[in-house]
Design a protein around this motif. Structure first.
Motif, PDB file in Angstrom:
ATOM      1  N   MET A   1     115.758 104.820  78.204  1.00 31.63           N
ATOM      2  CA  MET A   1     116.345 104.443  80.244  1.00 31.63           C
ATOM      3  C   MET A   1     117.316 105.648  80.314  1.00 31.63           C
ATOM      4  N   LYS A   2     118.345 105.485  79.894  1.00 29.38           N
ATOM      5  CA  LYS A   2     119.177 105.746  79.945  1.00 29.38           C
ATOM      6  C   LYS A   2     119.311 107.701  80.498  1.00 29.38           C
ATOM      7  N   ILE A   3     118.434 108.673  79.299  1.00 31.53           N
ATOM      8  CA  ILE A   3     117.806 109.879  79.018  1.00 31.53           C
ATOM      9  C   ILE A   3     117.354 110.021  80.318  1.00 31.53           C
ATOM     10  N   THR A   4     116.720 109.126  80.922  1.00 31.55           N
ATOM     11  CA  THR A   4     115.215 109.625  81.415  1.00 31.55           C
ATOM     12  C   THR A   4     115.995 109.137  83.677  1.00 31.55           C
ATOM     13  N   LEU A   5     116.763 108.218  83.172  1.00 33.97           N
ATOM     14  CA  LEU A   5     117.799 108.493  84.343  1.00 33.97           C
ATOM     15  C   LEU A   5     118.447 109.188  84.786  1.00 33.97           C
ATOM     16  N   THR A   6     119.239 110.102  83.909  1.00 30.31           N
ATOM     17  CA  THR A   6     120.114 111.395  84.280  1.00 30.31           C
ATOM     18  C   THR A   6     119.426 112.564  84.216  1.00 30.31           C
ATOM     19  N   ALA A   7     117.840 112.790  83.721  1.00 25.43           N
ATOM     20  CA  ALA A   7     117.270 113.378  84.237  1.00 25.43           C
ATOM     21  C   ALA A   7     116.440 113.438  85.523  1.00 25.43           C
ATOM     22  N   MET A   8     115.872 112.408  85.854  1.00 22.74           N
ATOM     23  CA  MET A   8     115.742 112.309  86.979  1.00 22.74           C
ATOM     24  C   MET A   8     116.741 112.552  88.220  1.00 22.74           C
ATOM     25  N   ILE A   9     118.460 112.596  87.762  1.00 19.92           N
ATOM     26  CA  ILE A   9     119.473 112.707  88.197  1.00 19.92           C
ATOM     27  C   ILE A   9     119.145 114.230  88.974  1.00 19.92           C
ATOM     28  N   LEU A  10     119.544 114.723  87.748  1.00 22.04           N
ATOM     29  CA  LEU A  10     119.514 116.146  87.544  1.00 22.04           C
ATOM     30  C   LEU A  10     118.634 116.697  88.280  1.00 22.04           C
ATOM     31  N   VAL A  11     117.274 116.034  88.503  1.00 21.42           N
ATOM     32  CA  VAL A  11     116.504 117.041  88.882  1.00 21.42           C
ATOM     33  C   VAL A  11     115.988 116.956  90.011  1.00 21.42           C
ATOM     34  N   THR A  12     116.425 115.594  90.870  1.00 21.35           N
ATOM     35  CA  THR A  12     117.349 115.875  92.002  1.00 21.35           C
ATOM     36  C   THR A  12     118.266 116.402  92.847  1.00 21.35           C
ATOM     37  N   ILE A  13     119.206 116.703  92.285  1.00 24.07           N
ATOM     38  CA  ILE A  13     120.149 117.334  92.981  1.00 24.07           C
ATOM     39  C   ILE A  13     119.682 118.842  92.455  1.00 24.07           C
ATOM     40  N   ILE A  14     119.251 119.478  91.376  1.00 25.65           N
ATOM     41  CA  ILE A  14     118.629 121.198  91.484  1.00 25.65           C
ATOM     42  C   ILE A  14     117.792 121.068  92.659  1.00 25.65           C
ATOM     43  N   MET A  15     116.941 119.990  93.013  1.00 22.29           N
ATOM     44  CA  MET A  15     116.326 120.730  94.188  1.00 22.29           C
ATOM     45  C   MET A  15     116.813 120.488  95.616  1.00 22.29           C
ATOM     46  N   THR A  16     117.805 119.286  95.486  1.00 14.92           N
ATOM     47  CA  THR A  16     118.636 119.781  97.004  1.00 14.92           C
ATOM     48  C   THR A  16     119.141 120.660  95.965  1.00 14.92           C
ATOM     49  N   ILE A  17     119.818 121.306  95.195  1.00 14.23           N
ATOM     50  CA  ILE A  17     120.476 122.545  95.881  1.00 14.23           C
ATOM     51  C   ILE A  17     119.937 123.909  96.493  1.00 14.23           C
ATOM     52  N   PHE A  18     118.124 123.621  96.099  1.00 10.13           N
ATOM     53  CA  PHE A  18     117.332 124.461  96.236  1.00 10.13           C
ATOM     54  C   PHE A  18     116.699 124.672  97.642  1.00 10.13           C
ATOM     55  N   SER A  19     117.008 123.502  97.972  1.00  8.46           N
ATOM     56  CA  SER A  19     116.130 122.958  98.871  1.00  8.46           C
ATOM     57  C   SER A  19     117.404 123.733 100.062  1.00  8.46           C
TER      58      SER A  19
END
Length: 115
Positions: A1-19
């Protein structure tokens, strides 16, 4: 669960910076000058898609082949082979292959500049 949450946060940060980078980039419509190839500030005099002679291309390929063959021959002159007959056979075989290739190119007309 902790790995999934961390992966989702990283993907969100990357998509935000990209946008954000897409939104703040200064991309404008391309002009004719920006789409043209770089020629020291001068405008294009003619099309970059001019046909060229395939014969010139083949002469260039032949030059590269002979250049590689020279790089094969040169180490034969500075070798540490103790057996003289071994050196003589290997150098003669290399020279015979080169001469056979040259004769073949001469017979097919590849070495003629004008056609």
């Amino acid at each position: 669960m902790k790995i999934t949450l961390t992966a989702m946060i990283l993907v969100t940060i990357i998509m935000t910076i990209f946008s954000i980078t897409i939104l703040i980039s200064k991309k404008t419509t391309m002009s004719r000058e920006k789409n043209s190839p770089f020629e020291c500030g001068f405008s294009n005099m003619s099309s970059a898609r001019k046909p060229f002679s395939s014969h010139f291309f083949m002469i260039g390929i032949l030059f590269l082949i002979f250049d590689i063959e020279i790089s094969i021959i040169l180490p034969l002159t500075n070798t540490s082979m103790t057996n003289m007959t071994e050196w003589l056979i290997s150098s003669m075989m290399t020279m015979m292959i080169l001469i056979a290739g040259l004769v073949n190119e001469w017979k097919t007309g590849m070495l003629e500049w004008t056609k």
